[in-house]
Design an enzyme around this catalytic site. Structure first.
Site, PDB file in Angstrom:
ATOM      1  N   ILE A 127       0.847  -1.295   0.135  1.00 64.48           N
ATOM      2  CA  ILE A 127      -0.110  -0.229   0.147  1.00 64.48           C
ATOM      3  C   ILE A 127       0.933   1.234   0.162  1.00 64.48           C
ATOM      4  O   ILE A 127       0.638   2.168  -0.700  1.00 64.48           O
ATOM      5  CB  ILE A 127      -0.879   0.054   1.215  1.00 64.48           C
ATOM      6  CG1 ILE A 127      -2.035  -1.383   0.940  1.00 64.48           C
ATOM      7  CG2 ILE A 127      -1.767   1.436   1.247  1.00 64.48           C
ATOM      8  CD1 ILE A 127      -2.886  -1.476   1.971  1.00 64.48           C
ATOM      9  N   ARG A 163      -3.494   1.572  10.658  1.00 58.25           N
ATOM     10  CA  ARG A 163      -4.176   1.265  12.094  1.00 58.25           C
ATOM     11  C   ARG A 163      -4.288   2.186  13.036  1.00 58.25           C
ATOM     12  O   ARG A 163      -3.053   2.607  13.159  1.00 58.25           O
ATOM     13  CB  ARG A 163      -3.868  -0.255  12.702  1.00 58.25           C
ATOM     14  CG  ARG A 163      -4.127  -1.404  11.984  1.00 58.25           C
ATOM     15  CD  ARG A 163      -5.444  -1.797  12.138  1.00 58.25           C
ATOM     16  NE  ARG A 163      -5.924  -2.919  11.332  1.00 58.25           N
ATOM     17  CZ  ARG A 163      -6.657  -2.971  10.105  1.00 58.25           C
ATOM     18  NH1 ARG A 163      -6.433  -2.032   9.563  1.00 58.25           N
ATOM     19  NH2 ARG A 163      -6.761  -4.354   9.713  1.00 58.25           N
ATOM     20  N   HIS A 187     -13.010   4.633   8.718  1.00 57.04           N
ATOM     21  CA  HIS A 187     -12.332   3.321   8.248  1.00 57.04           C
ATOM     22  C   HIS A 187     -12.757   2.954   6.862  1.00 57.04           C
ATOM     23  O   HIS A 187     -13.458   1.899   6.917  1.00 57.04           O
ATOM     24  CB  HIS A 187     -12.601   2.223   9.412  1.00 57.04           C
ATOM     25  CG  HIS A 187     -11.297   1.301   9.226  1.00 57.04           C
ATOM     26  ND1 HIS A 187     -10.812   0.552  10.309  1.00 57.04           N
ATOM     27  CD2 HIS A 187     -10.616   0.807   8.151  1.00 57.04           C
ATOM     28  CE1 HIS A 187      -9.765  -0.210   9.969  1.00 57.04           C
ATOM     29  NE2 HIS A 187      -9.867  -0.199   8.530  1.00 57.04           N
ATOM     30  N   GLU A 195     -11.631   1.990  18.012  1.00 56.66           N
ATOM     31  CA  GLU A 195     -12.738   2.113  17.114  1.00 56.66           C
ATOM     32  C   GLU A 195     -13.933   1.525  17.617  1.00 56.66           C
ATOM     33  O   GLU A 195     -13.715   0.364  18.191  1.00 56.66           O
ATOM     34  CB  GLU A 195     -12.287   1.618  15.720  1.00 56.66           C
ATOM     35  CG  GLU A 195     -11.276   2.379  14.801  1.00 56.66           C
ATOM     36  CD  GLU A 195     -10.775   1.762  13.677  1.00 56.66           C
ATOM     37  OE1 GLU A 195     -11.634   1.032  13.016  1.00 56.66           O
ATOM     38  OE2 GLU A 195      -9.789   2.350  13.100  1.00 56.66           O
TER      39      GLU A 195
HETATM   40  C1  DGY Z   1      -7.985  -4.177   6.213  1.00 52.60           C
HETATM   41  O1  DGY Z   1      -7.961  -4.927   5.297  1.00 52.60           O
HETATM   42  O2  DGY Z   1      -6.958  -4.384   6.998  1.00 52.60           O
HETATM   43  C2  DGY Z   1      -8.323  -2.906   6.152  1.00 52.60           C
HETATM   44  O3  DGY Z   1      -8.352  -2.113   7.307  1.00 52.60           O
HETATM   45  C3  DGY Z   1      -9.950  -2.892   5.964  1.00 52.60           C
HETATM   46  O4  DGY Z   1     -10.521  -2.014   5.496  1.00 52.60           O
END
Ligand code: DGY
Length: 325
Positions: A157, A244, A291, A273
Site C-alpha cells: 500500500i 491502524r 475506516h 474504534e
Molecule cells: C484491512 O483490510 O486491514 C483494512 O483495514 C480493512 O479496510
C-alpha cells in the site's frame, strides 16, 4: 459430513453462494460484530472461520474451536487475531492482501488532497450555512507540487500511494517498517518500484510536508507516532493515517494539533474504534473518516472472495493462497 464454517458478518451474496456449495455455513448476516460470548459459542464444531477486523479471535476463542483448521481474515491486517495461539494449534491463518491495495491507496490520496486543501472545513462551513461568499484569502491550503511526501512503511500500500504521487509533482521519501526483515512485502509492481528516496524515520519526519502511515500494527509500530515523533515533524506538515489507529498516539496527536505543531491530520483509523478521542471532534484542522480504506464494492467483494477461496483450498487439503507471513 460437509465442513462447518462460521462467517462472522455479512458478505456479498455471490461469494456466499460459492462457500455454501462446498460447506455448511453458520452465517451472521447482520452487519454488526458478534459479541465475544456469542463468538465463543458459535466457533464450536467449526473447521473454518471467516472473520473481520472487528472480531477479536484470541486464545480463548481458538481454544474453544477444537476442530478449527483455518481462520480466513477478510482484511489485509490481522492484528485482531492471536497468531501465536493459532500457530500453536497448527491452524492456518490467511489475510486478503493485494485486492485492496488500489482502493486503500486511492483513499489515502483522497485524504491527502482533502486535508491539504481544507475541504472538510469548507464543507462544514457551507453546510452550516456559514459561507459569506468568495474571499481572496479564504481557507488557503498547501500546494503539493515540489513538496515531500513521506511514506512510513514500504509494503504494497505504501508503494501504491507513492506511485500515485508523480502527477502531483511530489518528491517521495520512505522509511521502511521498523524491525522488518527482508525487503518490501508483496510482489514487485510490473512497472518496478516507484521512485522514492529511502531515509531513516527521524529524517523523514523532520523533512516531509505530508507523512502517510502504511505499517501494520505490531508491538514495534504501536505508538510509532508519539509525542516526540510529532514534535519532530515540520511545522506546517500534515499526518495521514489509513493503516491502524494505535500506530498513532491519539492523545499526543490532539496535543500536537492543538499546539499547531503540525498543520493538520487526516485519519481513517482510530485507537479504539469506533470510539474517537473526544477532542478530535472539536478541532478544525483534522479530517475524520470512518475506516473507509478498502470500502469499494470491488475491493470488498474481492476480499470476501479471496477469503472463501482460502477456506475452500485449506479444507480440501490444498495450501492456502494467501497465508499471513
Ligand atoms: C484491512 O483490510 O486491514 C483494512 O483495514 C480493512 O479496510
Amino acid at each position: 459430513m460437509r465442513p462447518q464454517v462460521l462467517v462472522t458478518r455479512k458478505i456479498p451474496a455471490s461469494v456466499m453462494v460459492r462457500l455454501e456449495t462446498a460447506c455448511d455455513v453458520d452465517r451472521h448476516d447482520d452487519d454488526t460484530p458478534l459479541s465475544p460470548d456469542v463468538l465463543l459459542t458459535r466457533v464450536t464444531g467449526k473447521q473454518a472461520i471467516l472473520s473481520m477486523l472487528t472480531d477479536q479471535i484470541g486464545a480463548r476463542v481458538i481454544e474453544a474451536a477444537t476442530d478449527l483448521r483455518i481462520i480466513a481474515n477478510i482484511a489485509v491486517g490481522y492484528n485482531n487475531l492471536d497468531l501465536t495461539a493459532a500457530r500453536a494449534r497448527g491452524i492456518v491463518v490467511t489475510n486478503t492482501p493485494d485486492v485492496l491495495t488500489g482502493a486503500t491507496a486511492d483513499l489515502t490520496w483522497a485524504l491527502i488532497l482533502a486535508i491539504t486543501r481544507r475541504l472538510g472545513e469548507g464543507e462544514r462551513m457551507v453546510r452550516r450555512k456559514g459561507w459569506p461568499g468568495w474571499a481572496f484569502d479564504q481557507l488557503l491550503g498547501m500546494e503539493l507540487r515540489g513538496r515531500q511526501l513521506g511514506i512510513v512503511g514500504w509494503g504494497r500500500i505504501g508503494q501504491a500511494v507513492a506511485a500515485r504521487a508523480e502527477p502531483f509533482g511530489m518528491h517521495v521519501a520512505y522509511a521502511a517498517r521498523p524491525h522488518r526483515r527482508g525487503g518490501p512485502s508483496g510482489p514487485p509492481s510490473p512497472s518496478g518500484p516507484p521512485v522514492a528516496e529511502p531515509m531513516p524515520l527521524d529524517r523523514l519526519l523532520s523533512t516531509s510536508d505530508v507523512v502517510s502511515m502504511h505499517v501494520p500494527l505490531t508491538d514495534e509500530t504501536r505508538h510509532l507516532i508519539d509525542q516526540p515523533a510529532l514534535a519532530r515533524m515540520k511545522r506546517g506538515a500534515y499526518l495521514i493515517n489509513t493503516s491502524r489507529g494505535p500506530v498513532v498516539d491519539e492523545a499526543a496527536l490532539v496535543w500536537a494539533l492543538k499546539n499547531r505543531l503540525i498543520a493538520g491530520a487526516a485519519l481513517d483509523v482510530y485507537e479504539a474504534e469506533p470510539r474517537i478521542h473526544p477532542d478530535l471532534f472539536d478541532l478544525e484542522n483534522v479530517l475524520l473518516a470512518p475506516h473507509l480504506g478498502s470500502a469499494t464494492t470491488d475491493a470488498r467483494t474481492a476480499m470476501a472472495d479471496l477469503a472463501v477461496r482460502n477456506v475452500i483450498a485449506v479444507l480440501s487439503g490444498a495450501p492456502p493462497l494467501t497465508p499471513v507471513p
